[in-house]
Design a protein around this motif. Sequence first.
Motif, PDB file in Angstrom:
ATOM      1  N   ALA A 193     -39.454  13.171 -44.201  1.00  0.00           N
ATOM      2  CA  ALA A 193     -37.909  13.144 -44.107  1.00  0.00           C
ATOM      3  C   ALA A 193     -37.605  11.806 -43.510  1.00  0.00           C
ATOM      4  O   ALA A 193     -36.226  11.407 -44.160  1.00  0.00           O
ATOM      5  N   ALA A 224     -38.712  21.981 -37.264  1.00  0.00           N
ATOM      6  CA  ALA A 224     -37.859  21.517 -38.140  1.00  0.00           C
ATOM      7  C   ALA A 224     -36.645  21.021 -37.663  1.00  0.00           C
ATOM      8  O   ALA A 224     -35.954  19.924 -38.008  1.00  0.00           O
ATOM      9  N   GLY A 225     -35.993  21.724 -36.605  1.00  0.00           N
ATOM     10  CA  GLY A 225     -34.836  21.261 -36.080  1.00  0.00           C
ATOM     11  C   GLY A 225     -35.078  20.007 -35.124  1.00  0.00           C
ATOM     12  O   GLY A 225     -34.095  18.951 -35.180  1.00  0.00           O
ATOM     13  N   THR A 267     -35.082  16.935 -37.731  1.00  0.00           N
ATOM     14  CA  THR A 267     -33.857  16.697 -38.260  1.00  0.00           C
ATOM     15  C   THR A 267     -33.284  15.619 -37.214  1.00  0.00           C
ATOM     16  O   THR A 267     -32.497  14.788 -37.585  1.00  0.00           O
ATOM     17  N   VAL A 321     -34.618  12.262 -37.411  1.00  0.00           N
ATOM     18  CA  VAL A 321     -33.918  11.516 -38.342  1.00  0.00           C
ATOM     19  C   VAL A 321     -32.634  11.004 -38.041  1.00  0.00           C
ATOM     20  O   VAL A 321     -32.393   9.773 -38.058  1.00  0.00           O
ATOM     21  N   ASP A 322     -32.090  11.921 -37.290  1.00  0.00           N
ATOM     22  CA  ASP A 322     -30.600  11.448 -36.857  1.00  0.00           C
ATOM     23  C   ASP A 322     -30.731  10.367 -35.784  1.00  0.00           C
ATOM     24  O   ASP A 322     -29.832   9.281 -35.867  1.00  0.00           O
TER      25      ASP A 322
END
Length: 387
Positions: free
Chosen positions: A336, A369-370, A373, A376-377
């Motif tokens: 990611a 998965a959350g 994410t 990455v943010d």
Amino acid sequence: MEPSRTSRPATPPVHDPLTASVPLFDPSQLPLRTWCEGGREDAVTGLVAFPDFHSHIPRCLAAALEAGRLVALAIGDVDGLKDHVERTNSTNPTSYGHLAGNEVMATVGATTREWFREQPLDSGCAATFGGDEVILAAVVDDAAQFHQALGILRDRLGAALPVTVSFGLMFVTAGDLPAQRERGWKHDFTNTLLATVDRTLFTHKAARRAGGGPGGIIAVTRPPQLAEAALAGPDPMVLLPLPAASDTAHVVARPERIGGRDFLLLPCRGPVGQRGAQLRVTFPTGSSKTVVAYALRGQAAVPYAAVTDGVTGVPLTVQGVRDRTPRSVPEDLAAALERAGLDWAAVPAHEQAQILHLVTEAGTAEIRAGRVTAAVDAVAARKGTAR
């Protein structure tokens, strides 16, 4: 009656230092495969004599390159031969002149001949150069394999000799051939290549002596760059892998300005991904620094701010650094970050530990998965703060 073997005093053997220093080689066993056939033998080393090598090799080299083959050129030089000869002459009453040097070079030749016979080469030869050097020229299929094979020769010479032998090494492709080919171009082209390898070798030997480092190195360089080749970039076939953790490579890097920044291009393949690879680099001044190498057109490059005009090559000692990040970052998070073009190293170590704990402790695939994410943010936000 047969005379008694003890009836007369034994004649003491006469010591002939030339016996050890100048052996007799079988000229039918010259280290060559099609290249330099018919060449004469150097009496001391048993290798192809340099005048015949220099006469034959330009045609052989050009023909191989025009056929699309990869050619390796290496020059080996004995480290500290003069000191060894002077030390031997001062301690051994039967040694004089260059006898000790001849003995060393005879061993260099015999070891090189044996090594050459073991190599899976269809074209190539081994010759003398300058009295205390050896030249290897051969068509090879894989640059990295030949580099490793040359390391074996270097190690064998170090084990057989009272001194070490250092090498300069270059790989040449058809793209390195000159566009303008006037009369005598083959010899001029060959001389340019050999001069580049020779300068590479002695630049690193000088840096080693200044820094007090060990001998027995293999310094790798690329051929002089033509304007046409610069546009297409280097052929990845002739780039060696970056040194792994704790491995050391000696290279001549080429300065180049890309995107307004100065880089040193290494004769090595660039790391995969955006995050680069850490290297410990020792510069000609003797200073060492841990830097991040990136891939530019497939070639490894390190940032450099001290390149001056007229400098075409910078000798570097490059050591791989153990990078713990790839083992600590899960594959899904690493992928990611790669897609987003983000650098995990931009996050402080304590925040990295917190993020990794949250990701690895996720109870379900959806939660994981959350959290990936969100991680990455968080890295993206950290990058924005850094600006």
